[in-house]
Design a protein around this motif. Structure first.
Motif, PDB file in Angstrom:
ATOM      1  N   GLY A  32       1.469  11.858  -9.609  1.00 27.07           N
ATOM      2  CA  GLY A  32       0.793  13.161  -9.537  1.00 27.07           C
ATOM      3  C   GLY A  32       1.888  14.617  -9.563  1.00 27.07           C
ATOM      4  N   LEU A  33       2.806  14.444  -8.668  1.00 28.47           N
ATOM      5  CA  LEU A  33       3.565  15.709  -8.673  1.00 28.47           C
ATOM      6  C   LEU A  33       4.487  15.977  -9.950  1.00 28.47           C
ATOM      7  N   ARG A  34       4.848  14.919 -10.736  1.00 26.60           N
ATOM      8  CA  ARG A  34       5.476  14.772 -11.952  1.00 26.60           C
ATOM      9  C   ARG A  34       4.188  15.485 -12.829  1.00 26.60           C
ATOM     10  N   TYR A  71       1.953  17.312 -12.346  1.00 27.82           N
ATOM     11  CA  TYR A  71       1.667  18.537 -11.838  1.00 27.82           C
ATOM     12  C   TYR A  71       2.802  19.560 -12.306  1.00 27.82           C
ATOM     13  N   GLY A  72       3.901  19.097 -12.251  1.00 25.66           N
ATOM     14  CA  GLY A  72       5.272  19.915 -12.702  1.00 25.66           C
ATOM     15  C   GLY A  72       5.215  20.128 -14.059  1.00 25.66           C
ATOM     16  N   GLU A  73       4.801  19.035 -14.711  1.00 27.85           N
ATOM     17  CA  GLU A  73       4.746  19.153 -16.345  1.00 27.85           C
ATOM     18  C   GLU A  73       3.621  20.150 -16.841  1.00 27.85           C
ATOM     19  N   LEU A  74       2.514  20.206 -16.104  1.00 26.44           N
ATOM     20  CA  LEU A  74       1.429  20.964 -16.274  1.00 26.44           C
ATOM     21  C   LEU A  74       1.644  22.594 -16.274  1.00 26.44           C
ATOM     22  N   TRP A  96       0.744  -1.327  -0.133  1.00 24.53           N
ATOM     23  CA  TRP A  96      -0.001   0.123  -0.004  1.00 24.53           C
ATOM     24  C   TRP A  96       0.906   1.304  -0.253  1.00 24.53           C
ATOM     25  N   VAL A  97       1.753   1.182   0.723  1.00 21.84           N
ATOM     26  CA  VAL A  97       2.530   2.377   0.852  1.00 21.84           C
ATOM     27  C   VAL A  97       3.539   2.609  -0.600  1.00 21.84           C
ATOM     28  N   ASP A  98       4.072   1.373  -1.162  1.00 17.94           N
ATOM     29  CA  ASP A  98       4.449   1.548  -2.385  1.00 17.94           C
ATOM     30  C   ASP A  98       3.722   2.262  -3.447  1.00 17.94           C
ATOM     31  N   PHE A  99       2.547   1.483  -3.342  1.00 18.85           N
ATOM     32  CA  PHE A  99       1.498   1.872  -4.411  1.00 18.85           C
ATOM     33  C   PHE A  99       1.008   3.661  -4.129  1.00 18.85           C
ATOM     34  N   THR A 100       0.737   4.036  -2.958  1.00 24.46           N
ATOM     35  CA  THR A 100       0.503   5.240  -2.783  1.00 24.46           C
ATOM     36  C   THR A 100       1.867   6.231  -2.956  1.00 24.46           C
ATOM     37  N   SER A 101       2.722   6.106  -2.675  1.00 24.50           N
ATOM     38  CA  SER A 101       3.872   7.102  -2.842  1.00 24.50           C
ATOM     39  C   SER A 101       4.396   6.724  -4.449  1.00 24.50           C
TER      40      SER A 101
END
Length: 68
Positions: free
Chosen positions: A47-49, A51-54, A36-41
């Motif tokens: 998501g951050l990648r 967002y940065g691209e946007l 679960w931790v691997d999946f969520t991280s």
């Protein structure tokens, strides 16, 4: 073997099986939590990648509109 000895042996077996069951359960929970931790991280990183691209594309669009 008298009843007390049989009862003690049975209690020992039940206790051993319960301990084994709890160990297996704890191990399964630990593996599930790690997954679960691997999946969520991973999802957060993606998501951050994105967002940065946007943000980058938005800045490029602003520069294009401004004629820079």
């Amino acid at each position: 073997m008298d009843n007390a000895a049989r009862a003690q042996e049975m209690w020992t077996q039940v206790t051993g099986k319960n301990l084994e069951m709890l160990t297996v359960w704890a191990d399964a929970n630990q593996r599930m939590l790690k997954e679960w931790v691997d999946f969520t991280s991973g999802a957060a990183k993606e998501g951050l990648r994105l967002y940065g691209e946007l943000q980058s594309k938005a800045l490029e669009g602003m520069k294009t509109c401004a004629g820079v």
